[in-house]
Design a protein around this motif. Structure first.
Motif, PDB file in Angstrom:
ATOM      1  N   LYS A  67       0.714  12.191  -9.279  1.00 49.42           N
ATOM      2  CA  LYS A  67      -0.143  13.359  -9.147  1.00 49.42           C
ATOM      3  C   LYS A  67       0.682  14.641  -9.164  1.00 49.42           C
ATOM      4  CE  LYS A  67      -3.552  15.448  -6.025  1.00 49.42           C
ATOM      5  NZ  LYS A  67      -2.818  16.719  -5.868  1.00 49.42           N
ATOM      6  N   GLU A  68       1.796  14.642  -8.428  1.00 42.92           N
ATOM      7  CA  GLU A  68       2.659  15.815  -8.390  1.00 42.92           C
ATOM      8  C   GLU A  68       3.293  16.076  -9.749  1.00 42.92           C
ATOM      9  OE1 GLU A  68       3.371  17.948  -5.544  1.00 42.92           O
ATOM     10  OE2 GLU A  68       1.446  16.962  -5.171  1.00 42.92           O
ATOM     11  N   ASN A  69       3.694  15.011 -10.422  1.00 43.97           N
ATOM     12  CA  ASN A  69       4.317  15.144 -11.741  1.00 43.97           C
ATOM     13  C   ASN A  69       3.320  15.685 -12.759  1.00 43.97           C
ATOM     14  OD1 ASN A  69       6.639  14.624 -13.558  1.00 43.97           O
ATOM     15  ND2 ASN A  69       5.235  13.149 -14.502  1.00 43.97           N
ATOM     16  N   SER A 102       0.835  -1.211   0.000  1.00 41.41           N
ATOM     17  CA  SER A 102       0.000   0.000   0.000  1.00 41.41           C
ATOM     18  C   SER A 102       0.861   1.249   0.000  1.00 41.41           C
ATOM     19  CB  SER A 102      -0.919   0.006   1.231  1.00 41.41           C
ATOM     20  OG  SER A 102      -1.826  -1.072   1.200  1.00 41.41           O
ATOM     21  N   THR A 103       1.909   1.220   0.805  1.00 40.64           N
ATOM     22  CA  THR A 103       2.814   2.377   0.882  1.00 40.64           C
ATOM     23  C   THR A 103       3.462   2.661  -0.459  1.00 40.64           C
ATOM     24  OG1 THR A 103       3.291   2.002   3.229  1.00 40.64           O
ATOM     25  CG2 THR A 103       4.903   3.276   1.978  1.00 40.64           C
ATOM     26  N   VAL A 104       3.975   1.612  -1.098  1.00 38.56           N
ATOM     27  CA  VAL A 104       4.646   1.772  -2.394  1.00 38.56           C
ATOM     28  C   VAL A 104       3.667   2.325  -3.432  1.00 38.56           C
ATOM     29  CG1 VAL A 104       5.747   0.545  -4.301  1.00 38.56           C
ATOM     30  CG2 VAL A 104       6.339  -0.032  -1.939  1.00 38.56           C
ATOM     31  N   ILE A 105       2.465   1.785  -3.463  1.00 38.54           N
ATOM     32  CA  ILE A 105       1.469   2.224  -4.448  1.00 38.54           C
ATOM     33  C   ILE A 105       1.041   3.660  -4.185  1.00 38.54           C
ATOM     34  CG2 ILE A 105      -0.805   1.779  -5.442  1.00 38.54           C
ATOM     35  CD1 ILE A 105      -0.385  -1.183  -4.569  1.00 38.54           C
ATOM     36  N   TYR A 106       0.799   3.992  -2.907  1.00 34.83           N
ATOM     37  CA  TYR A 106       0.421   5.364  -2.550  1.00 34.83           C
ATOM     38  C   TYR A 106       1.509   6.363  -2.943  1.00 34.83           C
ATOM     39  CZ  TYR A 106      -3.880   4.502   0.113  1.00 34.83           C
ATOM     40  OH  TYR A 106      -5.166   4.200   0.484  1.00 34.83           O
ATOM     41  N   LEU A 107       2.766   5.995  -2.685  1.00 36.06           N
ATOM     42  CA  LEU A 107       3.879   6.881  -3.033  1.00 36.06           C
ATOM     43  C   LEU A 107       3.948   7.090  -4.545  1.00 36.06           C
ATOM     44  CD1 LEU A 107       6.684   5.669  -0.595  1.00 36.06           C
ATOM     45  CD2 LEU A 107       5.469   7.858  -0.539  1.00 36.06           C
ATOM     46  N   TYR A 108       3.711   6.019  -5.291  1.00 38.12           N
ATOM     47  CA  TYR A 108       3.714   6.146  -6.753  1.00 38.12           C
ATOM     48  C   TYR A 108       2.575   7.049  -7.214  1.00 38.12           C
ATOM     49  CZ  TYR A 108       2.759   5.088 -11.620  1.00 38.12           C
ATOM     50  OH  TYR A 108       2.487   5.211 -12.961  1.00 38.12           O
ATOM     51  N   LEU A 109       1.378   6.849  -6.654  1.00 41.53           N
ATOM     52  CA  LEU A 109       0.236   7.676  -7.049  1.00 41.53           C
ATOM     53  C   LEU A 109       0.447   9.134  -6.655  1.00 41.53           C
ATOM     54  CD1 LEU A 109      -2.683   5.269  -6.005  1.00 41.53           C
ATOM     55  CD2 LEU A 109      -1.939   5.815  -8.333  1.00 41.53           C
ATOM     56  N   PHE A 110       1.082   9.347  -5.503  1.00 38.70           N
ATOM     57  CA  PHE A 110       1.382  10.715  -5.072  1.00 38.70           C
ATOM     58  C   PHE A 110       2.400  11.357  -6.012  1.00 38.70           C
ATOM     59  CE2 PHE A 110       4.011  13.683  -2.548  1.00 38.70           C
ATOM     60  CZ  PHE A 110       3.031  14.591  -2.192  1.00 38.70           C
ATOM     61  N   TRP A 111       3.446  10.601  -6.363  1.00 39.71           N
ATOM     62  CA  TRP A 111       4.468  11.114  -7.297  1.00 39.71           C
ATOM     63  C   TRP A 111       3.833  11.421  -8.651  1.00 39.71           C
ATOM     64  CZ3 TRP A 111       5.859   8.808 -11.939  1.00 39.71           C
ATOM     65  CH2 TRP A 111       6.923   9.424 -12.613  1.00 39.71           C
ATOM     66  N   THR A 143       0.721  17.522 -12.086  1.00 40.29           N
ATOM     67  CA  THR A 143       0.454  18.919 -11.737  1.00 40.29           C
ATOM     68  C   THR A 143       1.546  19.834 -12.258  1.00 40.29           C
ATOM     69  OG1 THR A 143      -0.696  18.225  -9.716  1.00 40.29           O
ATOM     70  CG2 THR A 143       0.058  20.515  -9.830  1.00 40.29           C
ATOM     71  N   SER A 144       2.800  19.376 -12.120  1.00 38.51           N
ATOM     72  CA  SER A 144       3.926  20.180 -12.604  1.00 38.51           C
ATOM     73  C   SER A 144       3.897  20.314 -14.119  1.00 38.51           C
ATOM     74  CB  SER A 144       5.250  19.536 -12.180  1.00 38.51           C
ATOM     75  OG  SER A 144       5.345  19.481 -10.787  1.00 38.51           O
ATOM     76  N   THR A 145       3.551  19.229 -14.808  1.00 37.06           N
ATOM     77  CA  THR A 145       3.478  19.261 -16.260  1.00 37.06           C
ATOM     78  C   THR A 145       2.373  20.208 -16.738  1.00 37.06           C
ATOM     79  OG1 THR A 145       4.209  16.951 -16.354  1.00 37.06           O
ATOM     80  CG2 THR A 145       3.155  17.841 -18.328  1.00 37.06           C
ATOM     81  N   LEU A 146       1.243  20.196 -16.026  1.00 32.82           N
ATOM     82  CA  LEU A 146       0.119  21.069 -16.380  1.00 32.82           C
ATOM     83  C   LEU A 146       0.501  22.533 -16.197  1.00 32.82           C
ATOM     84  CD1 LEU A 146      -2.836  21.262 -17.236  1.00 32.82           C
ATOM     85  CD2 LEU A 146      -3.475  21.123 -14.828  1.00 32.82           C
ATOM     86  N   LYS A 147       1.227  22.851 -15.120  1.00 30.32           N
ATOM     87  CA  LYS A 147       1.636  24.234 -14.873  1.00 30.32           C
ATOM     88  C   LYS A 147       2.619  24.713 -15.936  1.00 30.32           C
ATOM     89  CE  LYS A 147       0.974  24.266  -9.853  1.00 30.32           C
ATOM     90  NZ  LYS A 147       1.654  24.373  -8.519  1.00 30.32           N
ATOM     91  N   GLU A 148       3.522  23.835 -16.337  1.00 31.95           N
ATOM     92  CA  GLU A 148       4.503  24.216 -17.362  1.00 31.95           C
ATOM     93  C   GLU A 148       3.848  24.444 -18.705  1.00 31.95           C
ATOM     94  OE1 GLU A 148       7.396  21.113 -17.427  1.00 31.95           O
ATOM     95  OE2 GLU A 148       8.227  21.630 -15.445  1.00 31.95           O
ATOM     96  N   SER A 149       2.820  23.650 -19.014  1.00 30.98           N
ATOM     97  CA  SER A 149       2.131  23.803 -20.297  1.00 30.98           C
ATOM     98  C   SER A 149       1.322  25.099 -20.357  1.00 30.98           C
ATOM     99  CB  SER A 149       1.216  22.616 -20.548  1.00 30.98           C
ATOM    100  OG  SER A 149       0.196  22.542 -19.553  1.00 30.98           O
ATOM    101  N   ASN A 150       0.888  25.587 -19.169  1.00 34.00           N
ATOM    102  CA  ASN A 150       0.139  26.834 -19.118  1.00 34.00           C
ATOM    103  C   ASN A 150       1.059  28.046 -19.097  1.00 34.00           C
ATOM    104  OD1 ASN A 150      -2.271  25.442 -19.077  1.00 34.00           O
ATOM    105  ND2 ASN A 150      -2.375  25.388 -16.834  1.00 34.00           N
TER     106      ASN A 150
END
Length: 317
Positions: free
Chosen positions: A306-308, A295-304, A310-317
């Motif tokens: 999500k953050e990635n 669960s920890t590994v999967i949550y960390l991947y999903l969190f990473w 978000t960063s890609t969306l901000k750069e595209s804007n």
């Protein structure tokens, strides 16, 4: 060695039946918990869990001493049932103004309440998956030649894990209450990092306490039980701490579908390990470490991810 019930050997079919009741109660408890979390009743959930664990631990001592393996199952059933009664009553009171109008045998739901229920469906499904996975894991061990004794050893250790879970859940819910008042995602992220540090610190302390006091803790239930499972279950606290923090984070961020994904994949990992093991009480204990570790590994991947994104969306804007 065989742990019997007042000198009588336990009946496998009766154990299956009581375990089935446990799964049903776990699902119903998860349903009420999801509804109360949807209304951000975190402090209320903390109070309910505190009361349930205290009563449940006292009951577990009496039941396990008198009923052996069935006592362990009944203690878990009693814990779930007590929470269902309290949460069910409070849920009815909380939703009565918007959700419940009982006429004969029909319950009519207000649109707002139905929408809230639908939004919480991933939490409910995740709760059901967890209940079924944990039942199957117990039955895998029970079906072995010495399965009932092995399950009794595990259930004794699991009582202490439940108490430790309460502490970690309490701290997490307190942070979640504070995080729910924040508006900026950057502030929530900062609070998340603080929360992870505190919860993991408590998990490490809990691990040390349970591990090194296991010889004394086991005496609560009698000398017939093993300290090995208690020591092993203590190592479950750190991955559980990680998992519960990110579980609450994704609930707060309305990424609740992720909970179903994590429950499914972690449950598969747990059962796969157990099928490949010797299916002893130690293996069952380790399977919980596998579950929360996955669960920890999967949550960390999903969190990473999500953050990635978000960063890609901000750069595209």
């Amino acid at each position: 060695m065989s742990i019997s019930i007042w000198g009588l050997e336990p009946d496998f079919n009766e154990l299956i039946g009581s375990s089935g009741v446990l799964v049903i109660f776990m699902f119903i408890n998860g349903l009420f918990t999801a509804l109360l979390m949807g209304r951000q009743e975190y402090k209320l959930l903390l109070s309910i869990s505190s009361l349930s664990v205290v009563i449940g631990l006292l009951a577990a001592k009496v039941l396990i001493e008198g009923l052996g393996v069935f006592g362990g199952v009944l203690a878990l059933v009693m814990f779930q049932f007590l929470e269902i009664v309290i949460k069910g009553f409070i849920t009815y009171k909380k939703f009565s103004e918007v959700s419940a109008v009982l006429q004969a045998v029909k319950i009519y739901f207000h649109t707002k309440a139905l929408a809230a229920f639908t939004s919480l469906m991933p939490l409910i499904i995740a709760s059901l998956i967890n209940a079924v996975v944990f039942l199957v894991a117990r039955l895998i061990v029970t079906a072995t030649e010495d399965g009932l004794t092995q399950l009794a050893y595990f259930d004794v250790a699991f009582q202490f894990f439940i108490v430790a879970m309460l502490v970690l859940n309490s701290v997490t819910n307190i942070f979640l209450t504070k995080m729910s008042t924040l508006q900026l995602e950057s502030s929530i992220r900062k609070m998340l990092i603080q929360k992870v540090s505190v919860v993991l610190s408590l998990a490490v302390v809990g691990t040390i306490i349970i591990f090194f006091s296991s010889e004394y803790l086991v005496l609560i239930f009698g000398e017939n039980y093993s300290i090995s499972e208690i020591r092993m279950i203590s190592f479950c606290l750190v991955p559980y701490g990680f998992a519960i923090v990110f579980n609450r984070y994704f609930i707060l961020m309305n990424n609740r579908t992720n909970l179903t994904i994590v429950s499914s994949l972690s449950g598969f990992a747990m059962l796969f390990f157990l099928f490949c093991s010797e299916k002893t009480s130690i293996d069952l204990t380790i399977s919980f470490i596998v579950y929360y570790g996955a669960s920890t590994v999967i949550y960390l991947y999903l969190f990473w991810k999500k953050e990635n994104d978000t960063s890609t969306l901000k750069e595209s804007n």
